[in-house]
Design an enzyme around this catalytic site. Structure first.
Site, PDB file in Angstrom:
ATOM      1  N   CYS A 147       0.822  -1.218   0.000  1.00 45.87           N
ATOM      2  CA  CYS A 147       0.000   0.000   0.000  1.00 45.87           C
ATOM      3  C   CYS A 147       0.858   1.271   0.000  1.00 45.87           C
ATOM      4  O   CYS A 147       0.323   2.371  -0.017  1.00 45.87           O
ATOM      5  CB  CYS A 147      -0.919   0.000   1.214  1.00 45.87           C
TER       6      CYS A 147
HETATM    7  C1  LIG Z   1       0.385  -4.760   2.760  1.00 49.19           C
HETATM    8  S1  LIG Z   1       1.605  -5.927   3.139  1.00 49.19           S
HETATM    9  C2  LIG Z   1       0.659  -7.366   3.458  1.00 49.19           C
HETATM   10  C3  LIG Z   1       0.680  -7.702   4.870  1.00 49.19           C
HETATM   11  C4  LIG Z   1       0.089  -9.042   5.184  1.00 49.19           C
HETATM   12  N1  LIG Z   1      -1.313  -9.084   4.936  1.00 49.19           N
HETATM   13  C5  LIG Z   1       0.406  -9.402   6.620  1.00 49.19           C
HETATM   14  O1  LIG Z   1      -0.408 -10.051   7.252  1.00 49.19           O
HETATM   15  O2  LIG Z   1       1.473  -9.062   7.104  1.00 49.19           O
HETATM   16  C6  LIG Z   1       2.299  -6.300   1.561  1.00 49.19           C
HETATM   17  C7  LIG Z   1       3.291  -7.416   1.601  1.00 49.19           C
HETATM   18  O3  LIG Z   1       3.748  -7.655   0.273  1.00 49.19           O
HETATM   19  C8  LIG Z   1       5.110  -8.038   0.345  1.00 49.19           C
HETATM   20  N2  LIG Z   1       5.730  -7.858  -0.967  1.00 49.19           N
HETATM   21  C9  LIG Z   1       6.203  -6.713  -1.518  1.00 49.19           C
HETATM   22  N3  LIG Z   1       6.738  -6.954  -2.711  1.00 49.19           N
HETATM   23  C10 LIG Z   1       6.593  -8.285  -2.940  1.00 49.19           C
HETATM   24  C11 LIG Z   1       6.952  -9.146  -4.010  1.00 49.19           C
HETATM   25  N4  LIG Z   1       7.573  -8.667  -5.105  1.00 49.19           N
HETATM   26  N5  LIG Z   1       6.646 -10.451  -3.915  1.00 49.19           N
HETATM   27  C12 LIG Z   1       6.027 -10.943  -2.810  1.00 49.19           C
HETATM   28  N6  LIG Z   1       5.686 -10.185  -1.758  1.00 49.19           N
HETATM   29  C13 LIG Z   1       5.953  -8.866  -1.826  1.00 49.19           C
HETATM   30  C14 LIG Z   1       5.672  -7.116   1.408  1.00 49.19           C
HETATM   31  O4  LIG Z   1       6.883  -7.586   1.926  1.00 49.19           O
HETATM   32  C15 LIG Z   1       4.543  -7.095   2.416  1.00 49.19           C
HETATM   33  O5  LIG Z   1       4.713  -8.069   3.399  1.00 49.19           O
END
Ligand SMILES: C[S@@+](CC[C@H](N)C(=O)[O-])C[C@H]1O[C@@H](n2cnc3c(N)ncnc32)[C@H](O)[C@@H]1O
Length: 406
Positions: A147
């Site tokens: 986000c």
């Molecule tokens: C808004 S957070 C989601 C949090 C999750 N719902 C939780 O319970 O912690 C978005 C997540 O996407 C991950 N993310 C970012 N880029 C990514 C990628 N290229 N591949 C996989 N995950 C990714 C981040 O590390 C982060 O943990």
């Protein structure tokens, strides 16, 4: 396909196979776990996850209490981890050597988190085919995509691309989900449900066009989507946190699950009202259908100090009485107090909240044992008569504050 499993002779449970994309520390899994405890014939299995942040992955696994029982050698573990793109801050990718430098234990914990959660790593590298290898089929995809480029705070600091397709922003990783869905579709795999979670700013004038574009793409591949704004305070948590949740159902129109956003567009205001009214209806339905226990605030905030673990934790999070701490105390919302004479407790009662009996206002952000966050909120450790709680032993109250953190 949703598998019907026999629970007892005449009782079947529905077991949903879930791909938890952007898994983080696993709040989607946690929510499903809660549902499976509440709803008798509901169960789920996380068949795959996608998360590239090393710390999130290790935490996800730690919360499941999965220990590293692997018999693999350190070299084999490093070899396995080398197949993935990792990050230590969820911003930039890092070389595997940086992980190796963090030590054997770190490597083992990370390895175990990947293996025991079928983590497919960075979402940009996941294909529809990878997913068939893991599960015969997938019923639900949860995608709580980044986000950072959508939140109101980010746009103050730098102009943001939001979640614009192809922009390369972190929030544009949303479109990886579209790619995976199209690839799965080509393999005749059509997950029945998709669940989006993100900040409410996704519906702001700045981002709404991209959101609508996302819904259109979902429509093209036969998903109907309803969008809700839900707040944690309505679901048993002493915290105000609004989030957009969108549920998409494959061929939803066949079961009268119709898009919230209609073809003929309404003004943003009307749209917002519609979403809010649907969210209210959902909440009523939720209250009716689920047996959500009206959780006892004492349990959530762990104020039963007769429990030695809670007692220990509370003592640990009572700060020393210093002038800066006194100032912080004044600025923090009071989350809980047994003492009816405590400062503003009855001044700011939140009428809507189930916590109204015991708390002044709800916290905007919950933190753990931190007193530096202005929104964290404090918990009084005074008893009903306004004296320090006698369960909390061996404390010199002259030097200690009369409150604690979470
Ligand atoms: C808004 S957070 C989601 C949090 C999750 N719902 C939780 O319970 O912690 C978005 C997540 O996407 C991950 N993310 C970012 N880029 C990514 C990628 N290229 N591949 C996989 N995950 C990714 C981040 O590390 C982060 O943990």
């Amino acid at each position: 396909m949703i598998v019907l499993q026999k629970k007892s002779v005449n009782n079947f449970i529905m077991k949903f196979k879930v791909f938890e994309a952007f898994a983080g520390i696993g709040s989607q899994r946690k929510a499903l776990e809660t549902l499976s405890e509440l709803i008798e014939n509901f169960d789920f299995e996380i068949v795959a996850t996608s998360e590239w942040d090393c710390f999130a992955n290790i935490s996800y696994n730690a919360m499941k209490n999965k220990k590293d029982k692997s018999k693999k050698s350190l070299e084999e573990k490093i070899d396995y981890l080398s197949n993935f793109i990792h990050s230590l801050d969820s911003k930039e990718s890092i070389d595997i050597q940086k992980i190796v430098k963090k030590g054997d234990r770190f490597v083992s914990l990370l390895y175990e988190s990947y293996v025991s959660n079928n983590n497919l790593g960075n979402i940009t590298k996941i294909t529809g085919r990878n997913l068939i290898g893991i599960a015969e089929n997938i019923d639900v995809i949860t995608y709580s995509f980044p986000c950072q480029d959508l939140s109101s705070a980010s746009s103050l600091h730098h102009p943001s691309q939001g979640m614009t397709k192809g922009s390369g922003s972190r929030s544009s990783l949303l479109w990886e989900v579209e790619r995976i869905l199209i690839e799965l579709n080509a393999l005749d795999i059509k997950p029945k449900f998709l669940i989006l979670e993100n900040v409410t700013n996704i519906l702001s004038p700045e981002h709404i066009e991209n959101y609508k574009k996302w819904l259109e793409e979902l429509k093209k591949i036969n998903y109907c989507t309803q969008t809700y704004i839900l707040s944690s305070e309505d679901f048993g948590i002493p915290q105000k946190r609004k989030r957009v949740i969108a549920l998409s159902v494959y061929e939803g129109s066949k079961i009268n699950f119709i898009d919230t956003f209609k073809e003929r567009e309404k003004s943003n205001l009307e749209l917002r009202e519609k979403i809010i009214s649907e969210a209210k209806a959902l909440k009523e339905e939720y209250d009716r259908l689920t047996y959500f226990p009206k959780k006892d605030l004492n349990k959530i905030l762990k104020t039963n100090y007769k429990n030695s673990k809670y007692n220990h934790e509370a003592i640990d999070s009572i700060p020393r009485r210093t002038s800066s701490r006194i100032k912080m105390y004044e600025n923090n919302p009071l989350l809980f107090s047994e003492c009816k004479t405590e400062r503003d407790i009855y001044k700011h009662k939140n009428k809507k909240s189930q916590f109204k009996e015991n708390c002044a206002i709800l916290s905007a952000t919950l933190t753990t044992k931190q007193d530096r966050h202005p929104n964290a909120g404090i918990i009084s450790v005074l008893d009903k008569n306004g004296r320090p709680n006698i369960s909390l032993k061996n404390i010199n109250w002259i030097y200690k504050m009369h409150y604690r953190f979470l």
